[in-house]
Scaffold this motif. Structure first.
Motif, PDB file in Angstrom:
ATOM      1  N   GLY A   1     -38.088  47.971  -7.977  1.00 30.73           N
ATOM      2  CA  GLY A   1     -39.154  47.528  -7.079  1.00 30.73           C
ATOM      3  C   GLY A   1     -40.422  47.182  -7.823  1.00 30.73           C
ATOM      4  N   GLU A   2     -41.538  47.684  -7.281  1.00 28.70           N
ATOM      5  CA  GLU A   2     -42.853  47.387  -7.864  1.00 28.70           C
ATOM      6  C   GLU A   2     -43.188  48.363  -8.997  1.00 28.70           C
ATOM      7  OE1 GLU A   2     -45.019  44.842  -6.376  1.00 28.70           O
ATOM      8  OE2 GLU A   2     -43.014  44.401  -5.614  1.00 28.70           O
ATOM      9  N   LYS A   3     -42.301  49.391  -9.150  1.00 30.96           N
ATOM     10  CA  LYS A   3     -42.612  50.475 -10.087  1.00 30.96           C
ATOM     11  C   LYS A   3     -42.811  49.986 -11.522  1.00 30.96           C
ATOM     12  CE  LYS A   3     -39.382  53.445  -9.580  1.00 30.96           C
ATOM     13  NZ  LYS A   3     -38.369  54.453  -9.694  1.00 30.96           N
ATOM     14  N   ARG A   4     -42.008  49.018 -11.894  1.00 24.07           N
ATOM     15  CA  ARG A   4     -42.043  48.546 -13.269  1.00 24.07           C
ATOM     16  C   ARG A   4     -42.128  47.030 -13.289  1.00 24.07           C
ATOM     17  NH1 ARG A   4     -41.787  51.784 -18.058  1.00 24.07           N
ATOM     18  NH2 ARG A   4     -41.641  53.887 -17.323  1.00 24.07           N
ATOM     19  N   TYR A   5     -42.897  46.495 -14.191  1.00 26.87           N
ATOM     20  CA  TYR A   5     -43.016  45.049 -14.329  1.00 26.87           C
ATOM     21  C   TYR A   5     -41.915  44.557 -15.272  1.00 26.87           C
ATOM     22  CZ  TYR A   5     -44.715  40.536 -15.798  1.00 26.87           C
ATOM     23  OH  TYR A   5     -44.798  39.199 -16.073  1.00 26.87           O
ATOM     24  N   LEU A   6     -41.115  43.599 -14.828  1.00 27.48           N
ATOM     25  CA  LEU A   6     -40.040  43.064 -15.684  1.00 27.48           C
ATOM     26  C   LEU A   6     -40.389  41.651 -16.120  1.00 27.48           C
ATOM     27  CD1 LEU A   6     -36.918  44.310 -13.701  1.00 27.48           C
ATOM     28  CD2 LEU A   6     -37.981  45.350 -15.695  1.00 27.48           C
ATOM     29  N   ASN A   7     -40.187  41.410 -17.386  1.00 30.75           N
ATOM     30  CA  ASN A   7     -40.624  40.133 -17.942  1.00 30.75           C
ATOM     31  C   ASN A   7     -39.472  39.210 -18.304  1.00 30.75           C
ATOM     32  OD1 ASN A   7     -42.914  38.614 -18.722  1.00 30.75           O
ATOM     33  ND2 ASN A   7     -42.312  38.903 -20.867  1.00 30.75           N
ATOM     34  N   SER A   8     -38.231  39.656 -18.033  1.00 29.26           N
ATOM     35  CA  SER A   8     -37.085  38.839 -18.432  1.00 29.26           C
ATOM     36  C   SER A   8     -36.031  38.875 -17.327  1.00 29.26           C
ATOM     37  CB  SER A   8     -36.462  39.394 -19.715  1.00 29.26           C
ATOM     38  OG  SER A   8     -35.708  40.548 -19.400  1.00 29.26           O
ATOM     39  N   PHE A   9     -34.929  38.175 -17.561  1.00 30.01           N
ATOM     40  CA  PHE A   9     -33.790  38.250 -16.645  1.00 30.01           C
ATOM     41  C   PHE A   9     -32.615  38.935 -17.339  1.00 30.01           C
ATOM     42  CE2 PHE A   9     -36.415  34.832 -15.080  1.00 30.01           C
ATOM     43  CZ  PHE A   9     -36.497  35.164 -13.739  1.00 30.01           C
TER      44      PHE A   9
END
Ligand code: SF4
Length: 472
Positions: free
Chosen positions: A115-123
């Motif tokens: 969810g919003e807990k962690r920012y993901l920068n890739s796929f």
């Protein structure tokens, strides 16, 4: 499919990581990267391209530290962008860098769960693994590894450098992807294939057991624990195609397995009364298989196709267009060995049929009398969800077509597949995943997961086609 390596040494480890990645280059040519740790901070260099392009002399000098991990990437998820290159690093709650070989089947569900807990920068699924590991890390990597095993469905051999802790390795409960542990004096290594240990002068301690975690701490102490009970289902395709022939995976020599595949194929060739003038391998993987086959049927073995080594491995190219263009430049016929002859070509597998069709065309143009096509593997009828790039049902030629139809599409005089029994006899009846041939997957895969993977795959192929078009 990717290649990974991790070393805990007494001296700087960057050079050994680099040499190890060079030895693993066949496992992925899309990106490369190394991350090291010197007890105070992490150093990182990664990017798209081959190992020698990404990790140049100057960048290696910058990679300080006695603990480090490295990765070569072959994308089965994500777009293959620079942002998807590994290792991935987070600085919360401590410094943790991660590399991964395999494929996470429930990637989309896990990504949504963050969810919003962690920012993901890739796929890339590895970034999701890293974030779940970090979320669940207090001071015990084994506990965080256990959480990964409870939540994750798929194939994963994972290495993590954890600041203040050490180098941590764990392997999924079916041990689908290879993972070996070794030692040289006070130095320890984990990597995808034993060939790396041989080249760097390490001795094999063991292959990681299914569901096992091993920690080499910052003082060089080794702790081993079972994180989850499992049973082995090693990927049989590693022996047929993917791994280097010098490697011994989970106690079985890849080279010997390929020789046995040749003996199995010889039985089929004899049974069908096929009598070629020469046996010719499609280099490089099928060479040992062709040698054994030729010996068994008493026909000369010849090199009939010469490979340009500087052209990348065709199967792991992203699009059919790329594959077709590269075959033409990659394999050149030795006309004297082929002209006027009945040639038995030997290849490792047929996935989409694109590469095989092009190779047959090259051989036919050399003036052969007849072409028989023998395949080390049985027909591939089911997608792989564990890290080999054949994830959608529609791309598998043997799913919709029978053997006679495939023979006609390839325009050969006979097509000889390995039988499933021949494969079992050659490599082993137990302990293996053969799902791409028999549909018996080692983990439960939900229909929704299959649809999400196929949808993503379609979009990825589209993206790559657009990208490839830009450079034509
Ligand atoms: S489905 Fe095939 S390629 Fe995938 S892990 Fe199993 S044996 Fe290997």
């Amino acid at each position: 499919m990717c290649g990974i390596i991790g070393i805990k040494g007494n001296d700087e480890v960057a050079k050994e990581l680099f040499v190890g990645l060079m030895a693993l280059q066949h496992r992925g040519q899309n990106s490369a990267g190394i991350n090291t740790y010197d007890g105070e901070r992490f150093y990182s260099k990664k990017g798209n391209g081959l190992v020698s392009h990404v990790l140049t002399g100057n960048s290696l000098k910058r990679l300080r530290g006695t603990i480090g991990i490295g990765h070569v990437r072959y994308p089965t998820i994500g777009r293959g962008d620079e942002e998807d290159a590994q290792p991935f690093l987070t600085t919360s709650p401590v410094g943790i860098s991660v590399v991964h070989n395999g494929n996470i089947v429930n990637y989309f569900e896990l990504r949504r769960s963050l969810g919003e807990k962690r920012y993901l920068n890739s796929f890339c699924d590895t970034e999701v693994i890293l974030n779940i590991f970090a979320d669940n890390f207090t001071n015990d990597p084994f506990e965080a590894g256990r959480v990964i095993m409870d939540k994750t469905n798929g194939a994963y051999s994972i290495l993590a450098v954890v600041s203040g802790v050490g180098l941590f390795a764990f392997r999924d409960p079916n041990a689908i992807r290879p993972f070996v542990f070794g030692r040289k004096g006070e130095n320890y290594i984990f990597t995808s294939e034993s060939v790396v240990l041989q080249i760097l002068g390490y001795n094999i301690i063991k292959d990681l057991a299914p569901g096992e975690g091993i920690l080499v701490d910052e003082n060089g102490r080794v702790t081993q624990k079972m994180l989850k009970k499992g049973s082995p289902r090693h990927c049989i395709f590693e022996y047929i195609y993917f791994a280097r022939p010098e490697s011994v995976l989970d106690g079985l020599s890849v080279y010997k397995a390929r020789l046995s595949l040749g003996k199995g194929l010889a039985k089929e060739v004899k049974r069908r009364g096929i009598r070629p003038d020469v046996v010719v391998p499609i280099p490089d993987t099928s060479r040992p298989t062709a040698i054994a086959l030729a010996e068994e049927i008493g026909v000369p073995y010849r090199e009939g196709l010469i490979k340009n080594r500087y052209i990348l491995r065709t199967f792991i190219m992203s699009t059919d267009d790329e594959r077709m263009r590269h075959i033409k430049y990659k394999l050149n016929p030795l006309i004297d060995e082929l002209k006027g002859k009945k040639v038995l070509l030997v290849d490792d597998s047929i996935v989409r049929g694109t590469t095989s069709r092009q190779i047959v065309r090259v051989v036919k143009n050399a003036g052969t009398k007849e072409i028989y096509f023998a395949i080390s593997a049985p027909p591939i009828r089911n997608p792989c969800y564990y890290g080999i790039d054949m994830q959608t049902r529609s791309e598998l030629i043997a799913r919709e077509k029978n053997e006679d139809e495939i023979r006609d599409i390839l325009k050969v005089d006979a097509l000889i597949y390995q039988t499933l029994d021949g494969l079992k006899e050659a490599i082993g009846k137990e302990n293996f995943c053969r799902a791409c041939f028999d549909g018996d997957y080692p983990t439960k895969i939900k229909g929704k997961e299959i649809l999400e993977i196929e949808e993503k795959r379609k979009r990825l192929t589209q993206t790559r086609k657009v990208g490839a078009g830009l450079f034509m």
